[in-house]
Design a protein around this motif. Structure first.
Motif, PDB file in Angstrom:
ATOM      1  N   CYS A   1       0.841  -1.197   0.000  1.00  0.00           N
ATOM      2  CA  CYS A   1       0.000   0.000   0.000  1.00  0.00           C
ATOM      3  C   CYS A   1       0.875   1.246   0.000  1.00  0.00           C
ATOM      4  O   CYS A   1       1.810   1.369   0.790  1.00  0.00           O
ATOM      5  CB  CYS A   1      -0.917   0.010   1.219  1.00  0.00           C
ATOM      6  SG  CYS A   1      -2.082  -1.362   1.166  1.00  0.00           S
TER       7      CYS A   1
ATOM      8  N   GLY B   1      -0.582   4.448   0.005  1.00  0.00           N
ATOM      9  CA  GLY B   1      -1.284   5.562   0.635  1.00  0.00           C
ATOM     10  C   GLY B   1      -1.868   6.558  -0.347  1.00  0.00           C
ATOM     11  O   GLY B   1      -2.333   7.624   0.050  1.00  0.00           O
TER      12      GLY B   1
ATOM     13  N   GLU C   1      -5.299   4.312  -4.829  1.00  0.00           N
ATOM     14  CA  GLU C   1      -5.364   3.059  -4.087  1.00  0.00           C
ATOM     15  C   GLU C   1      -6.607   3.041  -3.186  1.00  0.00           C
ATOM     16  O   GLU C   1      -7.343   2.047  -3.136  1.00  0.00           O
ATOM     17  CB  GLU C   1      -4.100   2.955  -3.244  1.00  0.00           C
ATOM     18  CG  GLU C   1      -4.083   1.825  -2.253  1.00  0.00           C
ATOM     19  CD  GLU C   1      -2.777   1.907  -1.454  1.00  0.00           C
ATOM     20  OE1 GLU C   1      -1.768   1.430  -1.975  1.00  0.00           O
ATOM     21  OE2 GLU C   1      -2.789   2.466  -0.345  1.00  0.00           O
ATOM     22  N   ALA C   2      -6.852   4.164  -2.511  1.00  0.00           N
ATOM     23  CA  ALA C   2      -8.004   4.231  -1.602  1.00  0.00           C
ATOM     24  C   ALA C   2      -9.292   4.003  -2.371  1.00  0.00           C
ATOM     25  O   ALA C   2     -10.167   3.232  -1.963  1.00  0.00           O
ATOM     26  CB  ALA C   2      -8.023   5.579  -0.896  1.00  0.00           C
TER      27      ALA C   2
ATOM     28  N   VAL D   1       0.865  -2.690   4.901  1.00  0.00           N
ATOM     29  CA  VAL D   1       0.543  -1.297   5.205  1.00  0.00           C
ATOM     30  C   VAL D   1       1.620  -0.684   6.096  1.00  0.00           C
ATOM     31  O   VAL D   1       1.610  -0.866   7.320  1.00  0.00           O
ATOM     32  CB  VAL D   1      -0.824  -1.192   5.930  1.00  0.00           C
ATOM     33  CG1 VAL D   1      -1.261   0.264   5.989  1.00  0.00           C
ATOM     34  CG2 VAL D   1      -1.871  -2.054   5.256  1.00  0.00           C
TER      35      VAL D   1
ATOM     36  N   TYR E   1       3.314   2.385   8.093  1.00  0.00           N
ATOM     37  CA  TYR E   1       2.746   3.628   8.650  1.00  0.00           C
ATOM     38  C   TYR E   1       3.752   4.267   9.607  1.00  0.00           C
ATOM     39  O   TYR E   1       4.599   3.599  10.191  1.00  0.00           O
ATOM     40  CB  TYR E   1       1.420   3.338   9.373  1.00  0.00           C
ATOM     41  CG  TYR E   1       1.542   2.338  10.510  1.00  0.00           C
ATOM     42  CD1 TYR E   1       1.949   2.749  11.777  1.00  0.00           C
ATOM     43  CD2 TYR E   1       1.274   0.991  10.320  1.00  0.00           C
ATOM     44  CE1 TYR E   1       2.073   1.840  12.826  1.00  0.00           C
ATOM     45  CE2 TYR E   1       1.398   0.073  11.353  1.00  0.00           C
ATOM     46  CZ  TYR E   1       1.794   0.506  12.598  1.00  0.00           C
ATOM     47  OH  TYR E   1       1.932  -0.392  13.626  1.00  0.00           O
TER      48      TYR E   1
ATOM     49  N   VAL F   1      -7.239  -1.596   6.084  1.00  0.00           N
ATOM     50  CA  VAL F   1      -6.369  -0.707   5.302  1.00  0.00           C
ATOM     51  C   VAL F   1      -6.992   0.685   5.211  1.00  0.00           C
ATOM     52  O   VAL F   1      -6.324   1.707   5.428  1.00  0.00           O
ATOM     53  CB  VAL F   1      -6.129  -1.277   3.881  1.00  0.00           C
ATOM     54  CG1 VAL F   1      -5.238  -0.327   3.082  1.00  0.00           C
ATOM     55  CG2 VAL F   1      -5.524  -2.670   3.948  1.00  0.00           C
TER      56      VAL F   1
ATOM     57  N   ARG G   1      -5.437   4.218   6.754  1.00  0.00           N
ATOM     58  CA  ARG G   1      -5.141   5.379   5.919  1.00  0.00           C
ATOM     59  C   ARG G   1      -5.596   6.666   6.602  1.00  0.00           C
ATOM     60  O   ARG G   1      -4.968   7.707   6.485  1.00  0.00           O
ATOM     61  CB  ARG G   1      -5.834   5.243   4.562  1.00  0.00           C
ATOM     62  CG  ARG G   1      -5.346   6.236   3.532  1.00  0.00           C
ATOM     63  CD  ARG G   1      -5.979   5.950   2.182  1.00  0.00           C
ATOM     64  NE  ARG G   1      -7.314   6.513   2.103  1.00  0.00           N
ATOM     65  CZ  ARG G   1      -7.566   7.767   1.741  1.00  0.00           C
ATOM     66  NH1 ARG G   1      -6.589   8.575   1.418  1.00  0.00           N
ATOM     67  NH2 ARG G   1      -8.809   8.208   1.689  1.00  0.00           N
TER      68      ARG G   1
ATOM     69  N   ARG H   1      -0.184   8.079   9.396  1.00  0.00           N
ATOM     70  CA  ARG H   1       0.485   8.610   8.205  1.00  0.00           C
ATOM     71  C   ARG H   1       0.992   7.377   7.459  1.00  0.00           C
ATOM     72  O   ARG H   1       2.000   6.797   7.839  1.00  0.00           O
ATOM     73  CB  ARG H   1       1.598   9.553   8.616  1.00  0.00           C
ATOM     74  CG  ARG H   1       1.042  10.823   9.311  1.00  0.00           C
ATOM     75  CD  ARG H   1       2.020  11.374  10.306  1.00  0.00           C
ATOM     76  NE  ARG H   1       1.628  12.664  10.865  1.00  0.00           N
ATOM     77  CZ  ARG H   1       1.100  12.833  12.078  1.00  0.00           C
ATOM     78  NH1 ARG H   1       0.881  11.826  12.886  1.00  0.00           N
ATOM     79  NH2 ARG H   1       0.788  14.047  12.508  1.00  0.00           N
ATOM     80  N   MET H   2       0.252   6.978   6.448  1.00  0.00           N
ATOM     81  CA  MET H   2       0.398   5.629   5.891  1.00  0.00           C
ATOM     82  C   MET H   2       0.954   5.648   4.461  1.00  0.00           C
ATOM     83  O   MET H   2       0.731   6.598   3.726  1.00  0.00           O
ATOM     84  CB  MET H   2      -0.997   4.966   5.926  1.00  0.00           C
ATOM     85  CG  MET H   2      -1.061   3.569   5.397  1.00  0.00           C
ATOM     86  SD  MET H   2      -1.388   3.506   3.634  1.00  0.00           S
ATOM     87  CE  MET H   2      -3.060   2.917   3.639  1.00  0.00           C
ATOM     88  N   GLY H   3       1.698   4.612   4.102  1.00  0.00           N
ATOM     89  CA  GLY H   3       2.126   4.407   2.728  1.00  0.00           C
ATOM     90  C   GLY H   3       3.591   4.749   2.504  1.00  0.00           C
ATOM     91  O   GLY H   3       4.437   4.534   3.368  1.00  0.00           O
TER      92      GLY H   3
ATOM     93  N   SER I   1      -9.979  11.528   9.467  1.00  0.00           N
ATOM     94  CA  SER I   1      -8.670  12.172   9.573  1.00  0.00           C
ATOM     95  C   SER I   1      -8.752  13.380  10.506  1.00  0.00           C
ATOM     96  O   SER I   1      -9.698  14.169  10.443  1.00  0.00           O
ATOM     97  CB  SER I   1      -8.217  12.620   8.180  1.00  0.00           C
ATOM     98  OG  SER I   1      -7.165  13.552   8.301  1.00  0.00           O
TER      99      SER I   1
END
Ligand code: GDP
Ligand code: PGA
Ligand code: MN
Ligand code: MN
Length: 581
Positions: A25, A27, A31-32, A114, A116, A139, A143, A147-149, A368
């Motif tokens: 992933c 991020g 992808e989302a 994933v 992060y 996943v 996200r 703070r992912m990806g 978020s």
């Protein structure tokens, strides 16, 4: 650039779990959106009204709706390292019992990797984790929550250390559900649950259970605390960290909208704080997370306007009800028109006449933090924020006053160590039962709680400017059974007294358990609370507190020789003060 250890671990896991596909992933938005499409297709997500762009409902399995504390284990080498308040499983037993459950568990599924970052990118206090999961819902949550990806892969570099979290939905059976933590190898195994804190391994598993052990070894604190900035009308700013057990008011306090003008609130975190001793001898906190996993019921424009503003787009709701127009609904949000039928959290038709609840009491929103109007620049400050006051709190229908202050750090640690709160829907089990929940960390401390108390005392010794320590209770009830305190936005009055105590201007009077505000010291304007009602709010009843200390003595005795002597001394001093009162 791939981290060598990461590549080897992914291969080991894939060989064992046998996924149909593997996906790293990054991020990205693409992808989302592609994950969402997939989940809309297979029913994992339901799209909500277009009034809430990119917002979805997820219904979890009905037996998988809260933290499973009885299935959560610390797998330290020796049982005494995990201590009397945690469930222990030896690493060998976990190898024999839990690892085999992962065998072939991802057949027919995609394995997602994933990466992060916990904490502001580039902060010396931030840490990297990588979760492997076969749940696209997890996943999507990560996200929003971290703070992912790619950002994490960059921070990790080729040889960097990271926490390894392996998660599979398994067959979702409670009989084959385990959440295991290996502090020595900084590894987490979670199988059989798709829900929140059992499955989003960055949160309680990494940022509290594993991080608390890292903090012990490295001299910092990983705590179940929200962090909020409070600025007075004169422009004086203080940051306050508060630890309350799950579903006892952290998220609401973090986003509080003051009920009177002039005061400003800044949200830094709503659930977890990592706190370090600064060069200046103060305690500095970062929020390792990037989003909120908040309790939905009772969230409304009246109780938490900032949360409602954050919930206007890009939200994942879990186990709430849905109205006919596709808007989410939960108890306490707004009144439903008479006769309206909604779809309840299980997917069944529901109306007010149905009796039961439409939204699960532990239904949640994931969003978020950037969408919350009260979040400011401090949120991404790599240094964190300096903490002026630490507040412990719980849910107590009787006994605990609205607010009191500890005499000093050691007494404050004692107040935190003897925190008692009534159980809530955030964990499976009976509701409303008082239980000891030291520093609100009972389910989250990754090592022996006796050693954890000692660690708190050691950190205190290094602070030349220690935060003052307080205890609050928004949930005290009168003889008529009604809540005595209006709570929510009115809690600014208590925060105001706290910062006045820090600044040396607020008045207090001593009781055996600590210092409570005088009637005049608490700003009660326009509230209609007179001296009699106020006394009910802050009263300390000697007899009931003697009962409370006996109860706490039994709890503290469980730590035997590991209970630090300064806390035993605090306990004896309290017993003596109550005897004299
Ligand atoms: P958290 O799980 O600790 O973050 O707690 P939340 O802020 O999500 O609140 C949990 C529940 O307690 C929600 O139903 C809130 O509406 C309720 N709650 C939060 N703050 C207060 C308060 O000051 N007074 C009262 N009576 N209820 C509150
Ligand atoms: P909470 O977070 O503290 O906001 O309820 C989830 C939990 O602790 O289970
Ligand atoms: Mn929590
Ligand atoms: Mn919360």
């Amino acid at each position: 650039m791939r981290n060598n250890e990461l590549s080897a671990w992914v291969k080991e896991v894939a060989d064992h779990t046998k996924p149909d596909a593997i996906r790293w992933c990054d991020g990205s938005m693409n992808e989302a959106r592609s994950l969402e499409d997939r989940m809309l297709e297979d029913g994992t997500l339901v799209r909500l009204s277009e009034k809430l762009p990119a917002s979805f409902l997820h219904r979890s399995h009905p037996t998988d709706v809260a933290r499973a504390e009885h299935l959560t284990f610390i797998c330290s080498e020796r049982e005494e390292q995990c201590g009397p308040t945690n469930n222990w499983m030896s690493p060998e037993e976990a190898e024999g019992k839990v690892w085999p459950l992962f065998a072939g568990a991802m057949r027919g599924r995609t394995l997602y990797i994933v990466p992060y970052v916990m904490g502001p990118v580039g902060s010396p206090y931030s840490r990297v984790g990588v979760q492997i999961t076969d749940s696209p819902y997890v996943v999507a949550n990560l996200r929003l929550m971290t703070r992912m990806g790619d950002v994490a892969i960059r921070q990790l570099g080729r040889n960097g250390q990271f926490v390894k979290g392996l998660h599979s939905l398994g067959d979702l059976s409670p009989e084959r559900r385990f959440i295991c933590h290996f502090p020595q190898t900084k590894t987490i195994w979670s199988i059989g649950s798709g829900y929140g804190d059992n499955a989003l391994l960055s949160k309680k598993c990494h940022a509290l259970r594993i991080a608390s052990v890292e903090g012990r070894d490295e001299g910092w604190l990983a705590e179940h605390m929200m962090v909020v900035g409070v600025t007075s009308p004169e422009g004086v700013k203080h940051y306050i960290a508060a630890a309350f057990p799950s579903a006892c008011g952290k998220t609401n306090l973090a986003m509080l909208v003051p009920s009177f003008p002039g005061w400003k609130i800044e949200t830094v975190g709503d659930d977890i704080a990592w706190m370090h001793v600064g060069d200046d001898g103060r305690l500095w906190a970062i929020n390792p997370e990037a989003g909120f996993f908040g309790v939905a019921p009772r969230t409304s424009f009246r109780t938490n306007r900032n949360a409602m503003a954050a919930l206007s787009r890009d939200v994942i709701f879990t186990n709430v009800a849905v109205r006919q127009d596709g808007m989410p609904w939960w108890e306490g949000l707004e009144d439903l028109p008479e006769g309206e039928v909604v779809t309840d959290w299980r997917g069944h038709p529901w109306s007010k006449a149905s009796g039961d609840r439409a939204a699960h009491p532990n239904s949640r929103f994931t969003v978020s933090a950037r969408q919350c109007p009260a979040v400011g620049p401090s949120f991404d400050d790599p240094r964190g924020v300096p903490i002026s006051a630490i507040v412990f709190g719980g849910r107590r229908a009787r006994i605990a006053p609205l607010v009191y202050e500890a005499r000093d750090w050691t007494h404050g640690v004692y107040v935190g160590a003897t925190l008692v709160s009534e159980t809530t829907a955030a964990a499976t089990g009976a509701l409303g039962i008082p239980r000891n929940d030291p520093m609100a960390m009972l389910p989250f401390c990754g090592f022996n709680m006796g050693d954890y108390f000692a660690h708190w005392l050691r950190v205190g010794e290094r602070l030349t400017h220690p935060p003052r320590i307080f205890h609050v209770n928004w949930f005290r009830r009168g003889d008529d059974g009604q809540l005595l305190w209006p709570g929510f936005g009115e809690n600014i009055r208590v925060l105001k007294w706290i910062v006045e105590r820090v600044d040396g201007t607020g008045d207090a009077h001593p009781t055996p358990i600590g210092l409570v505000p005088t009637y005049d010291a608490m700003d009660l304007r326009d509230l209609g609370i007179g001296p009699r009602r106020f006394d009910e709010l802050v009263h300390v009843d000697t007899r009931t507190w003697q009962g409370e200390t006996s109860w706490n003595e039994i709890f503290l005795d469980r730590f035997g020789k590991r209970l630090p002597e300064p806390l035993a001394r605090e306990h004896r001093a309290l017993v003596a003060r109550l005897r004299k009162a």
